[in-house]
Scaffold this active site. Structure first.
Site, PDB file in Angstrom:
ATOM      1  N   CYS A 133     -30.097  88.685 -15.700  1.00  0.00           N
ATOM      2  CA  CYS A 133     -29.623  87.450 -16.325  1.00  0.00           C
ATOM      3  C   CYS A 133     -28.932  87.760 -17.660  1.00  0.00           C
ATOM      4  CB  CYS A 133     -30.806  86.492 -16.533  1.00  0.00           C
ATOM      5  SG  CYS A 133     -30.322  84.869 -17.146  1.00  0.00           S
ATOM      6  N   CYS A 134     -29.566  88.623 -18.478  1.00  0.00           N
ATOM      7  CA  CYS A 134     -28.951  89.002 -19.762  1.00  0.00           C
ATOM      8  C   CYS A 134     -27.632  89.747 -19.525  1.00  0.00           C
ATOM      9  CB  CYS A 134     -29.896  89.882 -20.571  1.00  0.00           C
ATOM     10  SG  CYS A 134     -31.187  88.984 -21.459  1.00  0.00           S
TER      11      CYS A 134
ATOM     12  N   CYS B 185     -32.296  82.320 -26.158  1.00  0.00           N
ATOM     13  CA  CYS B 185     -32.099  81.310 -25.108  1.00  0.00           C
ATOM     14  C   CYS B 185     -33.363  80.469 -24.950  1.00  0.00           C
ATOM     15  CB  CYS B 185     -31.790  81.994 -23.782  1.00  0.00           C
ATOM     16  SG  CYS B 185     -30.175  82.779 -23.724  1.00  0.00           S
TER      17      CYS B 185
ATOM     18  N   CYS C  51     -36.334  81.634 -22.696  1.00  0.00           N
ATOM     19  CA  CYS C  51     -36.933  82.925 -23.052  1.00  0.00           C
ATOM     20  C   CYS C  51     -37.399  82.962 -24.511  1.00  0.00           C
ATOM     21  CB  CYS C  51     -35.942  84.053 -22.789  1.00  0.00           C
ATOM     22  SG  CYS C  51     -35.391  84.114 -21.078  1.00  0.00           S
TER      23      CYS C  51
ATOM     24  N   CYS D 287     -31.946  92.125 -25.470  1.00  0.00           N
ATOM     25  CA  CYS D 287     -31.142  91.568 -24.381  1.00  0.00           C
ATOM     26  C   CYS D 287     -30.219  92.614 -23.764  1.00  0.00           C
ATOM     27  CB  CYS D 287     -30.311  90.400 -24.885  1.00  0.00           C
ATOM     28  SG  CYS D 287     -29.149  90.845 -26.180  1.00  0.00           S
TER      29      CYS D 287
HETATM   30  S1  SF4 Z   1     -32.371  85.570 -22.878  1.00  0.00           S
HETATM   31 FE1  SF4 Z   1     -33.184  84.676 -20.946  1.00  0.00          FE
HETATM   32  S2  SF4 Z   1     -31.838  82.971 -20.360  1.00  0.00           S
HETATM   33 FE2  SF4 Z   1     -30.807  84.182 -21.966  1.00  0.00          FE
HETATM   34  S3  SF4 Z   1     -29.472  85.544 -20.844  1.00  0.00           S
HETATM   35 FE3  SF4 Z   1     -31.390  86.687 -21.209  1.00  0.00          FE
HETATM   36  S4  SF4 Z   1     -32.771  86.253 -19.455  1.00  0.00           S
HETATM   37 FE4  SF4 Z   1     -31.025  84.799 -19.386  1.00  0.00          FE
END
Ligand code: SF4
Length: 256
Positions: free
Chosen positions: A134-135, A215, A218, A241
């Site tokens: 996701c990151c 985010c 998270c 991240c």
């Molecule tokens: S901090 Fe969480 S929501 Fe944001 S990009 Fe990374 S995994 Fe995704």
């Protein structure tokens, strides 16, 4: 004087480029190590990397300091803001507030690539299944694009933030780019004093128990006395991240 942008390598293997950039970073570090933070930024932004450097900011709880310092040097310096699509509304409001307060003229809101989001995170819940991926989709890949034609970028990391940042230097090499960490040697009480001295606006979530804001899915509240970053990816071994490992390929690892 030759500018760094003419000296940084564009060709050769990743290892060769890293070695050349490391030696340039060491030269630059020697030239700014004993300057004030302001004077070091003048040297690096206005002389060495004029037009080839950007500040990367999350508009988090301590971001106002570096944004203020850079705005004093040149408010037209590009500011790269990674809009992951998962940020708090408060962060967006704070970005608008600080942008106006500091007179920043080039804040760039960088979004994830739509096709990649559709492919990897069609339901928008990848954060709940694979935070590294996701990151990667929402931060690392867009950041790579945003930095593509730049030779250097400015980060707000500090030594006191974590053990893994304890040896951070003001200037370091990252692949074929230079990374500038103007606050590397600052202590926590200097941060507070600077906020007070310049009456800088605070992130609205800070007073609500969020000393570090990323985010929304998270980021958790932190109890008084806990590590300020312990609310990020709480109960996971992930601590970064990945944007600080852009050229190393480590961004997909759960690496500190
Ligand atoms: S901090 Fe969480 S929501 Fe944001 S990009 Fe990374 S995994 Fe995704």
């Amino acid at each position: 004087m030759l500018k760094a942008s003419t000296l940084l390598p564009k060709e050769g293997s990743a290892r060769e480029r890293l070695e050349t950039t490391k030696s340039r970073a060491a030269e630059l570090l020697d030239s700014v190590r004993n300057l004030s933070t302001h004077d070091a930024l003048v040297r690096l932004i206005e002389d060495e990397f004029k037009g080839r450097v950007a500040l990367v900011s999350s508009f988090g709880t301590e971001s106002a300091i570096l944004l203020h310092l850079v705005a004093q040097v040149n408010p037209n310096t590009p500011v790269i803001f990674m809009d992951t699509g998962k940020l708090f509304g408060e962060t967006h409001r704070y970005r608008r507030q600080l942008t106006e307060f500091l007179g920043l003229t080039d804040v760039r809101q960088i979004l994830p690539e739509e096709a990649k989001v559709s492919e990897k995170d069609p339901k928008g819940i990848l954060w709940n299944q694979d935070t590294d991926m996701c990151c990667w989709v929402r931060k690392v890949e867009p950041m790579n694009r945003a930095l593509d034609d730049l030779d250097a970028w400015i980060s707000g990391r500090k030594r006191f933030q974590s053990v893994t940042r304890a040896k951070l230097e003001l200037v370091e090499a990252e692949g074929s780019r230079i990374k500038i960490n103007p606050l590397a040697y600052w202590e926590r009480d200097e941060i507070t004093a600077y906020f007070n001295k310049y009456n800088l606006p605070r992130h609205p979530l800070e007073a609500d128990g969020y000393p570090s804001v990323g985010c929304m899915p998270c980021t958790d509240r932190v109890e008084p006395g806990e590590d300020p970053r312990s609310g990020r990816w709480k109960n996971q071994d992930k601590t970064e991240c990945g944007i600080h490992f852009l050229d190393t390929g480590a961004a997909r690892n759960k690496t500190a």
